[in-house]
Design an enzyme around this catalytic site. Structure first.
Site, PDB file in Angstrom:
ATOM      1  CB  ALA A 181      42.369  32.200  45.474  1.00  0.00           C
ATOM      2  CG  HIS A 182      44.118  26.705  45.288  1.00  0.00           C
ATOM      3  ND1 HIS A 182      45.195  26.094  44.671  1.00  0.00           N
ATOM      4  CD2 HIS A 182      43.415  27.313  44.290  1.00  0.00           C
ATOM      5  CE1 HIS A 182      45.150  26.317  43.370  1.00  0.00           C
ATOM      6  NE2 HIS A 182      44.079  27.066  43.114  1.00  0.00           N
ATOM      7  CB  SER A 183      40.782  29.108  51.414  1.00  0.00           C
ATOM      8  OG  SER A 183      41.557  30.278  51.271  1.00  0.00           O
ATOM      9  CG  ASP A 204      44.940  29.558  50.029  1.00  0.00           C
ATOM     10  OD1 ASP A 204      45.388  29.226  48.911  1.00  0.00           O
ATOM     11  OD2 ASP A 204      43.931  30.262  50.183  1.00  0.00           O
TER      12      ASP A 204
END
Length: 477
Positions: free
Chosen positions: A417-419, A274
């Site tokens: 919130a870029h998993s 992330d």
């Protein structure tokens, strides 16, 4: 066609899932069922108004949000909210509408030569209708997703000051942030059109709903994949409080990097990546530097840059943000070395997993984020930027030594919130979950088509790459 008669079940109606369902159902002989845990709608006009606008609304209410919680660092284990869209269109219906691609270097070594940059670029281009560059070797104009940019003459005062400040300290101007060699400050590519964020449901799914071989069901939480004799034969869902079995010849998991591992198997999720962010803040000099409420004006420009001494190009991203009378430069660690994890605590799909992002667990990440914060301070203290701010930086970074600044960063780090990467491509011996075609090792008829299969730390915001992944897996089907 009854509910039990399908060739493919697509689990998840988010960015990748909408693409996969639309592309696979182009074959009229292939019967496709798309299952979405959240609400579904049949048109843009029927979509909730709060999800249409171009302003960020990742913090929408629980009816459209999974509301996962994550721990950020080992020093800060207490969970914090991590929004994810729970609605047709997925997080693409709740995000900031940023349409940045990954770097060409990110596609090296994914396996079997199926994910080289020319393959990725073809699928990026197929997904987009670029309103500024049109059809050229780097852009497409025949795809369903509108991509446009704010012209610098139309920047709000905040973004105009940011652009001038970046140029004044020596960053180059970059007209095309999606060019393979992009670097510097310039307009942000965004999937907006006429004041509406164009998510994948709008672009891909709604135009395909007339097909007799495509069915979409909402409020269907997939409990588990059904496997018989080593082959996926369908899924078990929870619908209106009861268990329902849905059969199919194949299953494609497209539920995203946090939900796909929960549907799949215990034991996956150990390669979570992330992007860590830090906000360097000051008070605005006046309120007129921000756009009026509801007006498009967020995410107009971005600076892509490389940390001093780094061998990884564009491993940092800086862009303005604002809330109330505060403005900030948000520094994002665009390529992480630190690896987090996702662990299931229950077989129940309604129970969220334990997610540890483990930001800043590697010294390289700390040093690069420190360099990004120092650069943000340098930009914020230029003459161009202090014309709109209270005069510098409100707290923390200025004047701190490296150790003190590192501690400040650890206390202020947050999540983009870029998993991605929880079910990566690769051989099982190396922790791989799927092969280069997205097929799950050891289970015939089961595939994954979302950013959970990315086997490297991905640069840039993942929505454009989620579209590309859906296109490529459908192409390889």
């Amino acid at each position: 066609m009854t509910d039990q008669e399908f060739d493919v079940i697509v689990v998840g109606g988010g960015t990748s899932g909408a693409v996969v369902a639309a592309r696979l159902s182009q074959d009229p002989a292939r019967r496709v069922l798309l299952l979405e845990a959240g609400q579904t709608f049949g048109s843009v006009e029927a979509f909730p108004p709060e999800l249409l606008g171009t302003d960020e609304n990742a913090w929408v209410g629980p009816e459209h949000n999974w509301w996962y919680t994550v721990s950020l660092t080992r020093e800060r284990p207490d969970p914090v909210p991590a929004p994810r869209g729970r609605v047709i269109g997925g997080s693409g219906a709740t995000n900031g509408g940023i349409h940045l691609r990954a770097m060409p270097e990110d596609f090296s070594g994914w396996g079997d030569g199926l994910w080289e940059w020319p393959d990725a670029l073809r699928c990026y281009r197929r997904s987009e209708h670029d309103l500024d560059f049109g059809p050229d070797p780097a852009h497409g104009d025949q795809g369903p997703v509108a991509v446009g940019r704010a012209h610098p003459d139309d920047y709000t005062r905040l973004y105009s000051a940011f652009d001038s400040a970046c140029l004044s300290v020596g960053h180059p101007a970059c007209k095309d942030q999606n060019a393979p060699d992009a670097a510097g400050v310039g307009p942000m590519p965004r999937n907006y059109f006429r004041g509406i964020r164009v998510n994948a449901a709008f672009a891909y799914l709604f135009p395909a709903l007339h097909r007799p071989n495509l069915r979409v069901r909402g409020d269907s939480v997939v409990h588990r994949v059904l496997v018989e004799a080593g082959r996926a034969v369908g899924v078990e869902t929870i619908e209106a409080g009861r268990l329902v079995r849905r059969n199919a010849a194949a299953v494609a998991l497209c539920a995203g990097a946090l939900a796909t591992p929960c549907v799949l198997l215990p034991g996956v999720g150990a390669q979570l990546r992330d992007h860590a962010t830090v906000h360097v803040q000051d008070r605005a000099r006046s309120g007129d530097i921000f756009p009026p409420p509801g007006a498009p004006g967020r995410n107009q420009a971005v600076l892509q840059l490389t940390a001093p001494g780094s061998t990884d190009r564009n491993d940092l991203q800086i862009m303005p943000s604002y809330r109330a009378d505060w403005l900030a430069l948000t520094v994002m660690l665009n390529q992480t070395v630190s690896v987090g994890s996702l662990r299931l605590t229950s077989a129940e799909p309604t129970q969220n997993p334990v997610i540890a992002l483990d930001y800043l667990s590697r010294a390289e990440d700390v040093a690069r984020l420190r360099a990004g914060v120092r650069e943000a301070v340098r930009i914020m203290t230029t003459r161009a930027f202090t014309e709109i701010s209270a005069g510098g930086v409100a707290d923390g970074p200025p004047g701190l030594g490296d150790h003190e600044l590192d501690e400040w960063i650890r206390g202020h780090v947050s999540t983009a919130a870029h998993s991605h990467g929880t079910c990566p491509i690769g051989p099982p011996a190396d922790g791989g979950v799927v092969d280069a075609r997205g097929r799950v090792h050891g289970v015939d008829g089961l595939s994954i088509a979302d950013v959970s299969i990315v086997p490297v730390p991905l640069r840039n915001n993942p929505n454009a790459t989620s579209l590309m992944l859906g296109e490529r897996i459908a192409e390889l089907w």
